[in-house]
Scaffold this active site. Structure first.
Site, short mmCIF file in Angstrom:
data_model
loop_
_atom_site.label_atom_id
_atom_site.label_comp_id
_atom_site.label_asym_id
_atom_site.label_seq_id
_atom_site.Cartn_x
_atom_site.Cartn_y
_atom_site.Cartn_z
N GLY A 252 14.46 -20.07 52.01
CA GLY A 252 13.36 -21.15 52.60
C GLY A 252 13.86 -22.40 52.63
O GLY A 252 13.12 -23.44 52.17
N GLY A 253 15.15 -22.97 52.70
CA GLY A 253 15.86 -24.11 52.60
C GLY A 253 15.46 -25.07 53.80
O GLY A 253 16.25 -26.12 53.95
N ASP A 275 16.09 -19.33 56.35
CA ASP A 275 14.63 -19.64 56.86
C ASP A 275 14.18 -18.95 57.95
O ASP A 275 15.19 -18.07 58.35
CB ASP A 275 14.65 -21.25 57.00
CG ASP A 275 13.18 -21.96 56.63
OD1 ASP A 275 12.20 -21.44 57.33
OD2 ASP A 275 13.23 -22.64 55.74
N ASP A 301 14.04 -13.43 56.52
CA ASP A 301 12.48 -13.39 55.96
C ASP A 301 12.59 -12.99 54.50
O ASP A 301 12.87 -11.89 54.23
CB ASP A 301 11.65 -12.39 56.77
CG ASP A 301 9.97 -12.33 56.19
OD1 ASP A 301 9.93 -12.83 55.00
OD2 ASP A 301 9.54 -11.20 56.98
N ARG A 317 13.14 -23.74 46.51
CA ARG A 317 12.44 -25.17 46.42
C ARG A 317 11.32 -25.17 47.15
O ARG A 317 11.21 -25.03 48.38
CB ARG A 317 13.34 -26.47 46.73
CG ARG A 317 12.64 -27.67 46.52
CD ARG A 317 13.83 -28.75 46.93
NE ARG A 317 13.51 -30.17 46.71
CZ ARG A 317 12.98 -30.94 47.62
NH1 ARG A 317 12.57 -30.47 48.57
NH2 ARG A 317 12.68 -32.25 47.08
N HIS A 321 5.21 -21.82 45.50
CA HIS A 321 3.78 -22.39 45.41
C HIS A 321 2.81 -22.25 46.67
O HIS A 321 1.76 -22.22 46.56
CB HIS A 321 3.91 -23.97 45.10
CG HIS A 321 4.20 -24.92 46.21
ND1 HIS A 321 3.42 -26.12 46.46
CD2 HIS A 321 4.70 -24.68 47.28
CE1 HIS A 321 3.88 -26.63 47.38
NE2 HIS A 321 4.72 -25.95 48.22
C1 SAM Z 1 7.27 -26.02 51.71
S1 SAM Z 1 8.60 -25.64 52.76
C2 SAM Z 1 9.90 -25.77 51.43
C3 SAM Z 1 11.19 -26.38 52.22
C4 SAM Z 1 12.62 -26.78 51.52
N1 SAM Z 1 12.78 -25.66 50.56
C5 SAM Z 1 11.88 -27.89 50.81
O1 SAM Z 1 12.16 -27.93 49.66
O2 SAM Z 1 12.06 -28.87 51.52
C6 SAM Z 1 8.60 -23.81 52.94
C7 SAM Z 1 9.69 -23.23 53.57
O3 SAM Z 1 9.54 -21.70 53.80
C8 SAM Z 1 10.05 -21.26 54.95
N2 SAM Z 1 9.31 -19.92 55.12
C9 SAM Z 1 8.06 -19.54 55.31
N3 SAM Z 1 7.78 -18.39 55.13
C10 SAM Z 1 9.11 -17.58 55.08
C11 SAM Z 1 9.62 -16.48 55.18
N4 SAM Z 1 8.71 -15.47 55.06
N5 SAM Z 1 10.88 -16.22 55.15
C12 SAM Z 1 11.78 -17.31 55.07
N6 SAM Z 1 11.45 -18.55 54.92
C13 SAM Z 1 10.08 -18.86 55.19
C14 SAM Z 1 9.18 -22.21 55.82
O4 SAM Z 1 9.71 -22.29 57.22
C15 SAM Z 1 9.72 -23.66 55.14
O5 SAM Z 1 10.75 -24.13 55.54
#
Ligand code: SAM
Length: 421
Positions: A252-253, A275, A301, A317, A321
């Site tokens: 989820g980077g 992501d 995912d 990161r 939450h």
């Molecule tokens: C709050 S952001 C945090 C992004 C990054 N880690 C940061 O610290 O800036 C949450 C991230 O999770 C990704 N995300 C949400 N659901 C996801 C999934 N099922 N699989 C992969 N990524 C996902 C979103 O696209 C987003 O980039």
């Protein structure tokens, strides 16, 4: 007899303000100002002592204001119109309607933005009282440092847009969601889902609406530019160098901002940023050329099993939450088949204080994020004990090696190690 609270507060504010001023003078920093050519951020050199003085002033001024207003006016001072002003400013791009440093009449701004003159005046006169724009002569509008930020920085423009158009309506529908789906732990049964008339989670919805996903990703970048959320906290608070030519997977980077910072300091490491598809696509386009060779983007995912096996570190990161406990357990368990003995999972995330355990301003921000998590994903922020209980539920061979909050960082580093085969 001890001094009344209001004079105690005002004396401390005066004392702390003069300490800050001495610091500005000693470090040749500009004094805070909202003038159009004023600094766009609070002038500081990342000094934890100054940070503590600064937020003590913020806490004390807020408490003094509350006391001086009294309960009746305090209760009546929460204004939903502040959101309305920001919505109109963003949607009609009012900060872009005239040049920074220039001036424009309400009529001129109306002609450019497509709003009526009456609406333009009504909205801007309220916004001016929020410090967004100024009215140096009657009927003539100029920029302040705040509106200049909106005019010059699209990432901040997107932060305000996402805040008022994505998070605001989601919050406004939380009561309805709680009535419809009491105690739900489903990210599809939220205020956000009701506000957007969707049966998907916020991230599912964004996958179908790439322009909204792009704005939200920008909003995250704006947040990440805050001193307390800067990537350097992550770079400096884990022994990345000990991994040699190891592999780090950032789950989820987003667009890879944090791994870019790690990659620059540790040239032997390689990275995989995972992501959802539209985010990854944008990450590939925007990755700086100096690290591009060592940073691979992969659509994945995290609610499905981890495809990158035997990496040294799996880094999350600000991911967990976003998710209710049962989904956090799925996300972490999805890593287990990929883990080699000794592999580490680094959870870089918010930790709630016990009530009153930190500056009121900072606690308010965290508890607001807590409610935002509720509004968009039916999730919540966690105290350290909640995190420990959550990790313990994942697998008994996953050991929490340590949890600490790097100095100056809002996020904690919680390091887990795989003790299985
Ligand atoms: C709050 S952001 C945090 C992004 C990054 N880690 C940061 O610290 O800036 C949450 C991230 O999770 C990704 N995300 C949400 N659901 C996801 C999934 N099922 N699989 C992969 N990524 C996902 C979103 O696209 C987003 O980039």
């Amino acid at each position: 007899m001890s001094a009344p609270r209001i004079t105690e507060l005002s004396s401390r504010i005066a004392l702390n303000t003069s300490k800050l001023n001495e610091y500005f003078v000693a470090h040749n920093l500009p004094t805070p100002s909202f003038d159009v050519d004023g600094p766009l951020d609070f002038p500081s050199a990342n000094d934890p002592d100054i940070d503590s003085i600064r937020f003590s002033i913020v806490d004390d001024t807020l408490e003094l204001r509350r006391l001086i207003l009294g309960p009746k006016l305090h209760l009546m001072s929460f204004s939903v119109n502040e959101i309305l002003c920001q919505q109109v400013i963003i949607r009609y791009r009012l900060a872009h309607a005239f040049p920074v440093g220039g001036e424009a009449t309400f009529t001129e701004i109306a002609n450019i933005s497509g709003l009526s003159e009456a609406d333009t005046r009504q909205i801007l006169r309220r916004a001016i009282l929020l410090g967004i724009f100024a009215e140096p002569h009657p009927g003539v509008v100029a920029h302040t440092a705040t509106s200049r930020l909106l005019a010059e920085d699209e990432v901040f423009h997107d932060w305000v847009g996402a805040n008022v158009d994505d998070l605001g309506p989601a919050s406004a529908h939380v009561c309805e969601a709680m009535e419809k789906w009491p105690s739900s732990e489903e990210p599809t049964q939220t205020g956000f889902a009701l506000a957007n008339n969707t049966d998907k989670s916020i991230y599912g919805f964004f996958s179908d609406h790439p322009e909204r996903a792009e704005r939200f990703a920008n909003a995250m970048r704006a947040l990440g530019s805050r001193d307390d959320l800067e990537s350097h906290h992550t770079v400096n608070s884990f022994p990345w160098g000990e991994l040699g030519d190891g592999i780090v997977v950032d789950i989820g980077g987003s667009r890879g901002t944090v791994v870019t910072a790690i990659a620059r300091k540790y040239p032997s490491l390689s990275f995989v940023v995972q992501d959802l598809e539209p985010v990854v696509e944008s990450g590939r386009k925007n990755i700086p050329p100096d690290v591009a060779e060592r940073v691979q983007f992969m659509a994945h995912d995290f609610l499905t099993p981890q495809p990158v096996k035997n990496a040294d570190v799996y880094y999350l990161r600000w991911i967990l939450h976003n998710w209710p406990d049962k989904y956090c357990i799925i996300i972490l368990r999805n890593l287990i088949p990929a883990l080699k003995p000794g592999a580490r999972i680094v959870v870089n995330d918010n930790v709630l204080p016990t009530p009153g355990g930190m500056s009121n301003w900072k606690e308010t921000r965290l508890r607001s994020t807590d409610l935002t998590m509720k509004a968009i994903q039916n999730s919540h922020e966690r105290e350290l004990d909640d995190w420990k209980k959550l990790f313990a539920m994942v697998d008994h061979k996953l050991e929490l090696l340590g949890a600490e909050q790097p100095s100056g960082s809002s996020l904690w580093m919680m390091v887990l190690q795989w003790k299985g085969d």
